[in-house]
Design a protein around this motif. Sequence first.
Motif, PDB file in Angstrom:
ATOM      1  N   THR A 276     158.951  33.451 -48.502  1.00  0.00           N
ATOM      2  CA  THR A 276     159.851  32.449 -47.918  1.00  0.00           C
ATOM      3  C   THR A 276     161.056  32.198 -48.826  1.00  0.00           C
ATOM      4  O   THR A 276     160.968  32.345 -50.047  1.00  0.00           O
ATOM      5  N   GLU A 278     163.728  28.959 -48.891  1.00  0.00           N
ATOM      6  CA  GLU A 278     163.969  27.692 -48.201  1.00  0.00           C
ATOM      7  C   GLU A 278     165.083  26.900 -48.843  1.00  0.00           C
ATOM      8  O   GLU A 278     165.085  26.692 -50.047  1.00  0.00           O
ATOM      9  N   THR A 281     164.496  22.989 -45.814  1.00  0.00           N
ATOM     10  CA  THR A 281     163.079  22.593 -45.742  1.00  0.00           C
ATOM     11  C   THR A 281     162.467  22.471 -47.139  1.00  0.00           C
ATOM     12  O   THR A 281     161.420  21.837 -47.299  1.00  0.00           O
ATOM     13  N   SER A 282     163.073  23.112 -48.120  1.00  0.00           N
ATOM     14  CA  SER A 282     162.771  22.901 -49.541  1.00  0.00           C
ATOM     15  C   SER A 282     161.278  22.920 -49.888  1.00  0.00           C
ATOM     16  O   SER A 282     160.801  22.041 -50.597  1.00  0.00           O
ATOM     17  N   GLY A 283     160.551  23.896 -49.382  1.00  0.00           N
ATOM     18  CA  GLY A 283     159.145  24.040 -49.729  1.00  0.00           C
ATOM     19  C   GLY A 283     158.188  23.757 -48.593  1.00  0.00           C
ATOM     20  O   GLY A 283     157.013  24.113 -48.654  1.00  0.00           O
ATOM     21  N   GLY A 286     156.530  26.860 -47.032  1.00  0.00           N
ATOM     22  CA  GLY A 286     155.467  27.341 -47.920  1.00  0.00           C
ATOM     23  C   GLY A 286     154.251  26.439 -47.875  1.00  0.00           C
ATOM     24  O   GLY A 286     153.113  26.914 -47.874  1.00  0.00           O
ATOM     25  N   GLY A 302     157.468  32.224 -52.655  1.00  0.00           N
ATOM     26  CA  GLY A 302     158.852  32.247 -52.228  1.00  0.00           C
ATOM     27  C   GLY A 302     159.744  31.501 -53.182  1.00  0.00           C
ATOM     28  O   GLY A 302     159.326  31.095 -54.269  1.00  0.00           O
ATOM     29  N   VAL A 303     160.982  31.328 -52.736  1.00  0.00           N
ATOM     30  CA  VAL A 303     161.980  30.674 -53.568  1.00  0.00           C
ATOM     31  C   VAL A 303     162.487  29.447 -52.808  1.00  0.00           C
ATOM     32  O   VAL A 303     162.804  29.542 -51.623  1.00  0.00           O
ATOM     33  N   ILE A 304     162.496  28.310 -53.488  1.00  0.00           N
ATOM     34  CA  ILE A 304     163.175  27.138 -52.937  1.00  0.00           C
ATOM     35  C   ILE A 304     164.585  27.175 -53.515  1.00  0.00           C
ATOM     36  O   ILE A 304     164.785  26.910 -54.701  1.00  0.00           O
ATOM     37  N   SER A 305     165.536  27.573 -52.681  1.00  0.00           N
ATOM     38  CA  SER A 305     166.909  27.734 -53.177  1.00  0.00           C
ATOM     39  C   SER A 305     167.725  26.553 -52.671  1.00  0.00           C
ATOM     40  O   SER A 305     168.533  26.677 -51.762  1.00  0.00           O
ATOM     41  N   TYR A 306     167.456  25.393 -53.297  1.00  0.00           N
ATOM     42  CA  TYR A 306     168.129  24.187 -52.811  1.00  0.00           C
ATOM     43  C   TYR A 306     169.603  24.212 -53.214  1.00  0.00           C
ATOM     44  O   TYR A 306     170.465  23.805 -52.450  1.00  0.00           O
ATOM     45  N   SER A 307     169.910  24.743 -54.397  1.00  0.00           N
ATOM     46  CA  SER A 307     171.310  24.837 -54.829  1.00  0.00           C
ATOM     47  C   SER A 307     171.874  26.208 -54.467  1.00  0.00           C
ATOM     48  O   SER A 307     171.135  27.191 -54.328  1.00  0.00           O
ATOM     49  N   VAL A 310     171.017  28.863 -57.131  1.00  0.00           N
ATOM     50  CA  VAL A 310     169.725  29.561 -57.003  1.00  0.00           C
ATOM     51  C   VAL A 310     169.783  30.567 -55.845  1.00  0.00           C
ATOM     52  O   VAL A 310     169.222  31.667 -55.931  1.00  0.00           O
TER      53      VAL A 310
ATOM     54  N   SER B 282     152.229  24.691 -53.399  1.00  0.00           N
ATOM     55  CA  SER B 282     152.935  25.677 -52.567  1.00  0.00           C
ATOM     56  C   SER B 282     154.151  25.126 -51.815  1.00  0.00           C
ATOM     57  O   SER B 282     154.304  25.370 -50.617  1.00  0.00           O
ATOM     58  N   GLY B 283     154.996  24.384 -52.501  1.00  0.00           N
ATOM     59  CA  GLY B 283     156.238  23.905 -51.880  1.00  0.00           C
ATOM     60  C   GLY B 283     156.273  22.407 -51.666  1.00  0.00           C
ATOM     61  O   GLY B 283     157.334  21.833 -51.422  1.00  0.00           O
ATOM     62  N   GLY B 302     163.275  26.022 -56.861  1.00  0.00           N
ATOM     63  CA  GLY B 302     162.115  26.445 -57.625  1.00  0.00           C
ATOM     64  C   GLY B 302     161.463  27.671 -57.039  1.00  0.00           C
ATOM     65  O   GLY B 302     162.000  28.292 -56.112  1.00  0.00           O
TER      66      GLY B 302
END
Lengths: 415, 415
Positions: A276, A278, A281-283, A286, A302-307, A310, B282-283, B302
């Motif tokens: 994932t 995101e 949805t930031s996580g 996942g 997965g990666v939480i790419s909030y910025s 990232v 997990s998110g 993250g």
Amino acid sequence: MIVELISTGSELLLGDTVNTNVSWLAQELNKLGYTIAHQSVVGDNPKRMAEVFQLASTRADIVISTGGLGPTQGDITRNVLADSIGRPIVFNQEAMDEVKHFFDRVKRTVPDASRREAELPEGANVLHNPVGVAPGVVVEDGDTTYILLPGPPGEMKGMFHDSVVPYLMSRFGSQGVVTSYRYGIYDIREIDLENTLMDLIKNQSNPTIALLIKKGYIEVRITAKADTLEAAHELLNPWDAIVRDRLGARVGRDLTVSMEETLGHVLLEDHSTISTAESCTSGLVGKLLTNVSGSSEYYMGGVISYSNDVKHRVLGVPQDMLDTYGAVSEQVAKAMAEGARTVGQTTYAVSTTGIAGPGGGSPEKPVGLVWFGVTGPHGTVAHKANLIGNREDIRQSAAELALYYVYTYITEKGK
Amino acid sequence: MIVELISTGSELLLGDTVNTNVSWLAQELNKLGYTIAHQSVVGDNPKRMAEVFQLASTRADIVISTGGLGPTQGDITRNVLADSIGRPIVFNQEAMDEVKHFFDRVKRTVPDASRREAELPEGANVLHNPVGVAPGVVVEDGDTTYILLPGPPGEMKGMFHDSVVPYLMSRFGSQGVVTSYRYGIYDIREIDLENTLMDLIKNQSNPTIALLIKKGYIEVRITAKADTLEAAHELLNPWDAIVRDRLGARVGRDLTVSMEETLGHVLLEDHSTISTAESCTSGLVGKLLTNVSGSSEYYMGGVISYSNDVKHRVLGVPQDMLDTYGAVSEQVAKAMAEGARTVGQTTYAVSTTGIAGPGGGSPEKPVGLVWFGVTGPHGTVAHKANLIGNREDIRQSAAELALYYVYTYITEKGK
């Protein structure tokens, strides 16, 4: 057969506890063909509670209470019922055996206070508590059957299924059944869904049909009443065929299973894996995927790419793409999904990027706009949704839809 | 002053809707010093509803209903009240003005059906609906005050605050206040917390004190009754001082704000940033952090490292560390946090790795064991928790605790 539900407990009158017992019991009893005409809530006050029991006996055949069966002096339901039907409280050996059995199981001696839990109205029958200490109580008095259940939801539900349903069946026979099929319909506007099913909506009597807006999907529920479950299914099946035929892949799932279970099942069958990426949805995607125990078989992470930083550095979204189209765009959604697939080394990947609000919207990109990317062996696709509600609603809806879009990508090979 | 709450609507009797209106109203009314003695639920059946209103008038000073104020033929509450107190239904110009005002605002003409919403019992007063169409209704009859509110929670709550509270104040004067302080206590066992506060628990009368187990923390609530808010605070303040003094940093927050808001506030003040590395949650930690609108100021994103492969490749956790200690270990929790800080290029980072169950537990590492890593300018620390409940409970508790551990790391400089 008319049932009245009585909930006891001052915490309900104070509003500290939301009364979920009563809606659960109502649903279960309605499924069994019983009619709930009244629900009452009363505190731990003997006079008021007795009046509520007496009133219920005048307007219902079966009175079911929850709460007040514990060992403390505040647990008064057994005594109040005894008083209100004019019977003495007597020691009940069967109830005491139940109490003893519980404490034997947890290797403790029976506390003195728990003796109260075996003091029942004369002539009472005992219901086994599969979870806790307090036995349930059944008393037949005149035309009224009283059933006293414990308040903790786990104990109440277990006792209802294990003991109350068999009791009602043997005592009153079948009341017929009311049963529903429930579908999660995705990627369609309410007005279009309504038009698609307008003939059913207009001509409903048995079955009935209802449309309910949920987060990320619309629930369609068709319900039939009949003497037997088989006969109810015979009424429902033609409507089921119509719903499935007209809506096709938009029927994302049968609502007895979650979208994450539905998708997980497909991934397991396919021996494939997913990752994932995101943003809005930031996580949450996942988190949903891993609600399913055993999801580590197919979900790698997965990666939480909030910025944006990232998105660029970790997922490899080109900086000029972010500058040109903005983070909430078809192009970035696709690039995020492709980046996640590379990072996770998975068969499939899904991404979300959108504006959850309340700030950050613009006329071109309003709050609620979300782009989804899905990638895998059949190439990369994007989907767009305009979601409604508050920040939490939009994020929940987006995560649910992300799972649906992966599901259709897999089952329809890249659509 | 005794209040009875009546909820109308067949959806409540069917159990399709959980009755959250009634617990919300009960809480608000209790805060204002009113006593709720009964709550009743009745369907859209005129005879049964009238009986419920009549009974309520015999046992309460104020009867508040929700539901059944809409424009359809099924919306019968106004008419039932009129019948049950023997008054005619009359056209009410003030109510009609309210209805018109709503449709003017949304630039539509008033539908014919909405005229029903202005047909009220004779002598009724009108309550403004700040959200929807249907005005609320107040009728004084003999010793009883009837207040009819709409069923949709947003409309009901808005009307209660805007109109009902001022009405009750002007009509009945202050009933005194009941107010609480609520704390989130972290990183302590219930039994230890109880012992710490045992003298307060044993000697409570006004204030009272309650301990409630929540996900990841224990709620301590102290409640006082007094004539004025100021007097209630004077009763609570000495207890507040005791709780804060004895529990120190374990008081993670005042429960009027969430842990993610509490942490977000500290990060904003500190002009610092944070990233996450999540395995068992997990998110969910990333999702919680971004519940706060504006969290993009400090949360960069993250890695969800659900698989060991992602822990190793993306977060840089050494493979031999994973092999030697296992993924759920102090060492890996620290390495994950450090990896997240590098990936996110942030001031702080936090990690979770644990066993959410139901499978995967062992005698050494049981279900519920979670390790947390926190890293930043003061070095890297780890925390361990043994959490209880089902998979969802354990994950929710772990995410909440992760935020708390970052919060104490920042506020206590590396503890």
